[in-house]
Structure formats: structure tokens, C-alpha cells
Design a protein around this motif. Structure first.
Motif, short mmCIF file in Angstrom:
data_model
loop_
_atom_site.label_atom_id
_atom_site.label_comp_id
_atom_site.label_asym_id
_atom_site.label_seq_id
_atom_site.Cartn_x
_atom_site.Cartn_y
_atom_site.Cartn_z
N TRP A 29 0.77 -1.24 0.00
CA TRP A 29 0.00 0.00 0.00
C TRP A 29 0.81 1.30 0.00
O TRP A 29 0.27 2.37 -0.30
CB TRP A 29 -0.97 0.02 1.18
N THR A 141 -5.00 3.31 -1.03
CA THR A 141 -4.57 1.93 -1.29
C THR A 141 -4.67 1.08 -0.03
O THR A 141 -5.09 -0.08 -0.09
CB THR A 141 -3.13 1.91 -1.86
N ALA A 144 -8.22 -0.02 0.32
CA ALA A 144 -8.55 -1.13 -0.59
C ALA A 144 -7.99 -2.45 -0.08
O ALA A 144 -8.68 -3.48 -0.09
CB ALA A 144 -8.03 -0.82 -1.99
N VAL A 145 -6.75 -2.43 0.40
CA VAL A 145 -6.11 -3.65 0.92
C VAL A 145 -6.84 -4.15 2.16
O VAL A 145 -7.14 -5.34 2.28
CB VAL A 145 -4.61 -3.39 1.21
N GLU A 147 -9.91 -3.46 3.29
CA GLU A 147 -11.31 -3.83 3.08
C GLU A 147 -11.45 -5.10 2.26
O GLU A 147 -12.48 -5.76 2.31
CB GLU A 147 -12.06 -2.68 2.38
N ALA A 148 -10.41 -5.49 1.52
CA ALA A 148 -10.44 -6.72 0.74
C ALA A 148 -10.29 -7.96 1.61
O ALA A 148 -10.61 -9.06 1.21
CB ALA A 148 -9.34 -6.71 -0.32
N ARG A 149 -9.83 -7.78 2.84
CA ARG A 149 -9.57 -8.92 3.73
C ARG A 149 -10.79 -9.28 4.52
O ARG A 149 -11.57 -8.57 4.97
CB ARG A 149 -8.43 -8.57 4.67
#
Length: 149
Positions: A29, A141, A144-145, A147-149
Motif C-alpha cells: 500500500w 490503497t 482497498a487492501v 477492506e479486501a480482507r
């Protein structure tokens, strides 16, 4: 000099914290990771938390410097940041993770004295705008990282 940006991330602090508290995780990120694909990275101390260290050396854009985690709680991570190139500077960096309903407000703050470079070119280059853009990119970034988990 203080530069600060914040973002709301739709997850709890415990999900975000490991992405900041471990310098190896910054590769996913950090806004500066893509400045030099051949950048040299050195990690020292523990993998995460107080005492973890990271040093980099890259091309002219990436420069050279080091960071060390000096404080780490679930709500806050403190770093000492030393730039060596393209200019020398010492700064304190803080990440605050404040629960806000089902989300977390993440604030990235850097404080320090204006070095000679920014004093001379401060009329042309606004450090807040220059570095603030990087903070915004990094936080977006990180969001995004996380919230993707």
C-alpha cells in the motif's frame, strides 16, 4: 511542519493495524513502493511492533532513508523517520486508528522541522501539497487492501 491526511476504512482497527505495524506489509500500500522497482530494502529487529526497522535505498525519486517503530498500540503506531537522500530530514510519524461505528478513521500524520530544502523552496513547493498527495494515495490503497480482507 505538520502534514496530515485521514480516511474512513470499513473495517475494525485490528484488521488495519498489521498493515501498518509491519514494514514488509507496506509493499502492498505505500505510495513510494513503485518509485523504483529495484529499490534495496533492509528489515531489522522484530517483524512488527516496537523496534521493527526498515531502510531503503533507491533511485533519485525513491531516495534513501530509514524508519523505526517506536510505539505500537491497537489505536496508534508511532515511527521515527529519517530521510538521507534526496535531502536530510528527521520526522515523527503517527498513524491513529479510531473506531467510528463499523468503520475506522485512519489518520496519517508527519511532523518535523522544515529542513533547508523546504525552507529554500517552500515558496515554490508546498510540502503539504507535495507529501499530502502521497499520503492520500497511500491511504486510498491501504483502504482497498484492508477492506479486501
Amino acid at each position: 511542519m505538520t502534514i496530515e491526511r485521514s480516511i474512513e476504512i470499513a473495517t475494525v482497527p485490528a484488521t488495519i493495524h498489521p498493515h501498518i505495524d509491519n514494514f514488509a506489509a507496506w509493499r502492498a500500500w505505500s505510495p513510494w513502493e513503485d518509485l523504483d522497482p529495484n529499490q534495496e530494502r533492509t528489515y531489522t529487529g522484530p517483524a512488527a511492533g516496537v523496534g521493527a526497522g526498515y531502510a531503503w535505498k533507491g533511485n533519485r525519486k525513491a531516495g534513501a532513508g530509514s524508519m523505526r517503530i517506536t510505539g505500537s498500540t491497537p489505536e496508534r503506531i508511532d515511527l521515527d523517520l529519517e530521510f538521507l537522500k534526496p535531502f536530510k530530514a528527521s520526522n515523527a510519524v503517527t498513524f491513529e486508528l479510531v473506531p467510528h461505528g463499523a468503520a475506522t478513521r485512519v489518520t496519517w500524520r508527519m511532523t518535523g522541522k522544515k529542513n533547508l530544502f523546504f525552507r529554500l523552496f517552500g515558496f515554490i513547493i508546498n510540502p503539504d501539497k507535495l507529501i499530502g498527495k502521497d499520503f492520500e494515495k497511500g491511504l486510498t490503497t491501504l483502504k482497498a487492501v484492508a477492506e479486501a480482507r
